[in-house]
Design a protein around this motif. Structure first.
Motif, PDB file in Angstrom:
ATOM      1  N   ALA A   4      -2.154   3.873   4.969  1.00 52.71           N
ATOM      2  CA  ALA A   4      -1.806   2.497   4.607  1.00 52.71           C
ATOM      3  C   ALA A   4      -2.024   1.559   5.784  1.00 52.71           C
ATOM      4  CB  ALA A   4      -0.357   2.425   4.138  1.00 52.71           C
ATOM      5  N   LEU A   5      -1.728   2.022   6.990  1.00 44.19           N
ATOM      6  CA  LEU A   5      -1.916   1.196   8.178  1.00 44.19           C
ATOM      7  C   LEU A   5      -3.401   0.884   8.372  1.00 44.19           C
ATOM      8  CD1 LEU A   5      -0.349  -0.137  10.464  1.00 44.19           C
ATOM      9  CD2 LEU A   5      -0.697   1.937  11.804  1.00 44.19           C
ATOM     10  N   LEU A   6      -4.250   1.884   8.207  1.00 44.61           N
ATOM     11  CA  LEU A   6      -5.693   1.669   8.342  1.00 44.61           C
ATOM     12  C   LEU A   6      -6.225   0.749   7.240  1.00 44.61           C
ATOM     13  CD1 LEU A   6      -6.867   5.272   9.271  1.00 44.61           C
ATOM     14  CD2 LEU A   6      -6.720   3.282  10.782  1.00 44.61           C
ATOM     15  N   ASN A   7      -5.808   0.990   6.016  1.00 40.24           N
ATOM     16  CA  ASN A   7      -6.264   0.168   4.895  1.00 40.24           C
ATOM     17  C   ASN A   7      -5.750  -1.261   5.001  1.00 40.24           C
ATOM     18  OD1 ASN A   7      -7.911   1.745   2.954  1.00 40.24           O
ATOM     19  ND2 ASN A   7      -6.171   3.123   3.085  1.00 40.24           N
ATOM     20  N   ALA A   8      -4.510  -1.426   5.429  1.00 39.64           N
ATOM     21  CA  ALA A   8      -3.948  -2.772   5.571  1.00 39.64           C
ATOM     22  C   ALA A   8      -4.713  -3.546   6.644  1.00 39.64           C
ATOM     23  CB  ALA A   8      -2.464  -2.702   5.920  1.00 39.64           C
ATOM     24  N   THR A   9      -5.117  -2.857   7.709  1.00 41.16           N
ATOM     25  CA  THR A   9      -5.885  -3.519   8.758  1.00 41.16           C
ATOM     26  C   THR A   9      -7.226  -4.008   8.214  1.00 41.16           C
ATOM     27  OG1 THR A   9      -4.857  -2.139  10.443  1.00 41.16           O
ATOM     28  CG2 THR A   9      -6.904  -3.232  11.051  1.00 41.16           C
ATOM     29  N   GLU A  10      -7.896  -3.151   7.458  1.00 43.87           N
ATOM     30  CA  GLU A  10      -9.184  -3.528   6.880  1.00 43.87           C
ATOM     31  C   GLU A  10      -9.032  -4.681   5.886  1.00 43.87           C
ATOM     32  OE1 GLU A  10     -12.703  -1.544   4.178  1.00 43.87           O
ATOM     33  OE2 GLU A  10     -11.368  -0.231   5.299  1.00 43.87           O
ATOM     34  N   GLN A  11      -8.025  -4.599   5.019  1.00 44.76           N
ATOM     35  CA  GLN A  11      -7.807  -5.654   4.031  1.00 44.76           C
ATOM     36  C   GLN A  11      -7.405  -6.961   4.699  1.00 44.76           C
ATOM     37  OE1 GLN A  11      -5.237  -4.473   0.835  1.00 44.76           O
ATOM     38  NE2 GLN A  11      -6.357  -2.585   0.480  1.00 44.76           N
ATOM     39  N   PHE A  12      -6.608  -6.872   5.754  1.00 48.08           N
ATOM     40  CA  PHE A  12      -6.195  -8.072   6.481  1.00 48.08           C
ATOM     41  C   PHE A  12      -7.415  -8.782   7.058  1.00 48.08           C
ATOM     42  CE2 PHE A  12      -4.930 -10.361  10.269  1.00 48.08           C
ATOM     43  CZ  PHE A  12      -3.851 -11.090   9.816  1.00 48.08           C
ATOM     44  N   GLU A  13      -8.329  -8.009   7.652  1.00 42.07           N
ATOM     45  CA  GLU A  13      -9.531  -8.594   8.237  1.00 42.07           C
ATOM     46  C   GLU A  13     -10.431  -9.216   7.174  1.00 42.07           C
ATOM     47  OE1 GLU A  13     -11.051  -5.264  10.416  1.00 42.07           O
ATOM     48  OE2 GLU A  13      -9.977  -5.839  12.233  1.00 42.07           O
ATOM     49  N   LEU A  14     -10.402  -8.677   5.955  1.00 42.41           N
ATOM     50  CA  LEU A  14     -11.211  -9.213   4.861  1.00 42.41           C
ATOM     51  C   LEU A  14     -10.553 -10.414   4.179  1.00 42.41           C
ATOM     52  CD1 LEU A  14     -12.461  -5.886   3.258  1.00 42.41           C
ATOM     53  CD2 LEU A  14     -13.779  -7.508   4.626  1.00 42.41           C
ATOM     54  N   GLY A  15      -9.271 -10.662   4.500  1.00 44.00           N
ATOM     55  CA  GLY A  15      -8.589 -11.833   3.963  1.00 44.00           C
ATOM     56  C   GLY A  15      -7.726 -11.583   2.743  1.00 44.00           C
ATOM     57  N   PHE A  16      -7.454 -10.330   2.419  1.00 49.09           N
ATOM     58  CA  PHE A  16      -6.610 -10.041   1.264  1.00 49.09           C
ATOM     59  C   PHE A  16      -5.160 -10.384   1.557  1.00 49.09           C
ATOM     60  CE2 PHE A  16     -10.206  -7.297   0.397  1.00 49.09           C
ATOM     61  CZ  PHE A  16     -10.377  -7.468  -0.961  1.00 49.09           C
TER      62      PHE A  16
ATOM     63  N   LEU B 244       0.817  -1.214   0.000  1.00 48.99           N
ATOM     64  CA  LEU B 244       0.000   0.000   0.000  1.00 48.99           C
ATOM     65  C   LEU B 244       0.850   1.264   0.000  1.00 48.99           C
ATOM     66  CD1 LEU B 244      -2.800  -1.128   2.463  1.00 48.99           C
ATOM     67  CD2 LEU B 244      -3.046  -0.689   0.022  1.00 48.99           C
ATOM     68  N   VAL B 245       1.982   1.243   0.695  1.00 52.44           N
ATOM     69  CA  VAL B 245       2.842   2.432   0.754  1.00 52.44           C
ATOM     70  C   VAL B 245       3.688   2.577  -0.501  1.00 52.44           C
ATOM     71  CG1 VAL B 245       4.751   3.536   1.984  1.00 52.44           C
ATOM     72  CG2 VAL B 245       2.904   2.474   3.269  1.00 52.44           C
ATOM     73  N   ARG B 246       4.405   1.511  -0.867  1.00 58.85           N
ATOM     74  CA  ARG B 246       5.359   1.628  -1.969  1.00 58.85           C
ATOM     75  C   ARG B 246       4.718   1.542  -3.345  1.00 58.85           C
ATOM     76  NH1 ARG B 246      10.604  -1.792  -1.185  1.00 58.85           N
ATOM     77  NH2 ARG B 246       9.506  -2.735  -2.893  1.00 58.85           N
ATOM     78  N   VAL B 247       3.778   0.633  -3.544  1.00 58.97           N
ATOM     79  CA  VAL B 247       3.205   0.427  -4.870  1.00 58.97           C
ATOM     80  C   VAL B 247       2.072   1.403  -5.143  1.00 58.97           C
ATOM     81  CG1 VAL B 247       2.086  -1.225  -6.395  1.00 58.97           C
ATOM     82  CG2 VAL B 247       3.892  -1.993  -4.860  1.00 58.97           C
ATOM     83  N   ILE B 248       1.141   1.511  -4.204  1.00 58.42           N
ATOM     84  CA  ILE B 248      -0.019   2.367  -4.418  1.00 58.42           C
ATOM     85  C   ILE B 248       0.281   3.818  -4.067  1.00 58.42           C
ATOM     86  CG2 ILE B 248      -2.430   2.746  -3.723  1.00 58.42           C
ATOM     87  CD1 ILE B 248      -2.672  -0.281  -3.503  1.00 58.42           C
ATOM     88  N   GLY B 249       1.159   4.049  -3.106  1.00 56.68           N
ATOM     89  CA  GLY B 249       1.557   5.411  -2.766  1.00 56.68           C
ATOM     90  C   GLY B 249       0.733   6.057  -1.660  1.00 56.68           C
ATOM     91  N   LEU B 250       0.096   5.255  -0.816  1.00 61.80           N
ATOM     92  CA  LEU B 250      -0.656   5.820   0.301  1.00 61.80           C
ATOM     93  C   LEU B 250       0.293   6.342   1.368  1.00 61.80           C
ATOM     94  CD1 LEU B 250      -3.517   3.212   0.885  1.00 61.80           C
ATOM     95  CD2 LEU B 250      -3.706   5.451  -0.160  1.00 61.80           C
ATOM     96  N   ALA B 251      -0.179   7.326   2.130  1.00 57.97           N
ATOM     97  CA  ALA B 251       0.580   7.811   3.282  1.00 57.97           C
ATOM     98  C   ALA B 251       0.646   6.680   4.315  1.00 57.97           C
ATOM     99  CB  ALA B 251      -0.109   9.025   3.873  1.00 57.97           C
ATOM    100  N   PRO B 252       1.719   6.611   5.099  1.00 61.74           N
ATOM    101  CA  PRO B 252       1.856   5.511   6.061  1.00 61.74           C
ATOM    102  C   PRO B 252       0.663   5.341   6.997  1.00 61.74           C
ATOM    103  CG  PRO B 252       3.938   6.641   5.831  1.00 61.74           C
ATOM    104  CD  PRO B 252       2.925   7.433   5.047  1.00 61.74           C
ATOM    105  N   GLY B 253       0.075   6.417   7.476  1.00 61.26           N
ATOM    106  CA  GLY B 253      -1.087   6.307   8.363  1.00 61.26           C
ATOM    107  C   GLY B 253      -2.287   5.714   7.654  1.00 61.26           C
TER     108      GLY B 253
END
Length: 89
Positions: free
Chosen positions: A44-56, A33-42
């Motif tokens: 990216a942390l929120l999005n990664a948490t949501e995606q992790f819970e969804l099973g991505f 999310l940070v390196r490829v998509i270019g989201l800000a670290p904060g």
């Protein structure tokens, strides 16, 4: 387990991440999310948490996929190598 070279490690792990394998998966999501998509670290942390819970997981598309076995034409002795183009008599 140490981080792979060049990968960004998340500053924290959410409470749903348990075990070393899940930490590795979450770190891959965060890094993508940070390196490829270019989201800000904060963000990216929120999005990664949501995606992790969804099973991505980002590993799936990049792993080498099992290839289908190629079947050579004419490998079966019961099947002619070149199809007969003449109509049956």
């Amino acid at each position: 387990m140490s981080a792979k070279a060049g990968r960004l490690e998340p500053p924290a792990y959410p409470s749903v991440v348990r075990g070393e394998e899940e930490r590795e998966r979450f770190a891959r999501l965060y890094d993508d999310l940070v390196r490829v998509i270019g989201l800000a670290p904060g963000d990216a942390l929120l999005n990664a948490t949501e995606q992790f819970e969804l099973g991505f997981d980002v590993r799936g598309p990049f792993e080498k996929r099992k290839r289908r076995k190629k079947v050579a034409l004419g490998a079966d002795p019961d099947v002619a190598a070149v199809p007969d183009r003449e109509p049956p008599a």
